[in-house]
Design a protein around this motif. Structure first.
Motif: not given
Length: 133
Positions: A21-22, A36-39, A41-47, A57-59
C-alpha cells in the motif's frame, strides 16, 4: 517495472501487480492491470526515521505472508507464466521455487544503489552496519 508490464501486456500477457500500500503507483492510469495490495502497515514516521537496511527488513517481515498468500492463490489456476520482482524483494525466490514458477529479478534502482548493495557485506564485516539485509 510498469513500463515492462505495459510492453508485456501489449504482447498479449495478462499482468497482475502485487504491491504494498505504501508508495503504490497510480494504477488508475493502467486499467488493463489487475492489482493486489499488500497491507504493509508502514507509517510515514517509520519511513522517515528508519534506516535503509532496517526498512528493507521491515518490509520483508510485514509483506512476506500477504505476498505468499496472494501468489499461492494466483498460482492455483496454473496461469502464471513468470514472476517478475524487484531485487529488494529477495524473499520471492523461495516462494517462486516452492510454487514452481519462473522468476525474473529486476534491479530498478540506480547504479549507485547497486554499488551500495554490493558494498553491504564489506560494510557489515567492518561493523558499520548494525543489522543484516
Amino acid at each position: 517495472m510498469i513500463q515492462l508490464a505495459n510492453i508485456l501486456h501489449h504482447k498479449g500477457f495478462n499482468i497482475t501487480i502485487i504491491h504494498t500500500k505504501y508508495s503504490c503507483p497510480n494504477l488508475s492510469n493502467y486499467p488493463h492491470f489487475t492489482l493486489h495490495l499488500i497491507p504493509d502497515g508502514i507509517s510515514e514516521s517509520e519511513v522517515s526515521t528508519t534506516e535503509v537496511v532496517s526498512m528493507l527488513k521491515l518490509l520483508k517481515d510485514r509483506c512476506i505472508g500477504p505476498f505468499r498468500d496472494i501468489l499461492t492463490q494466483l498460482s492455483s489456476d496454473d496461469s502464471i507464466a513468470c514472476l517478475i520482482s524487484d531485487a529488494i524483494w529477495y524473499f520471492t525466490q523461495e516462494m517462486a521455487d516452492n510454487l514452481k514458477i519462473h522468476r525474473i529479478v529486476l534491479h530498478t534502482s540506480s547504479v549507485g544503489s547497486f554499488l551500495a548493495y554490493a558494498a553491504m557485506p564489506l560494510l557489515q564485516d567492518k561493523g558499520y552496519l548494525s543489522c543484516s539485509p
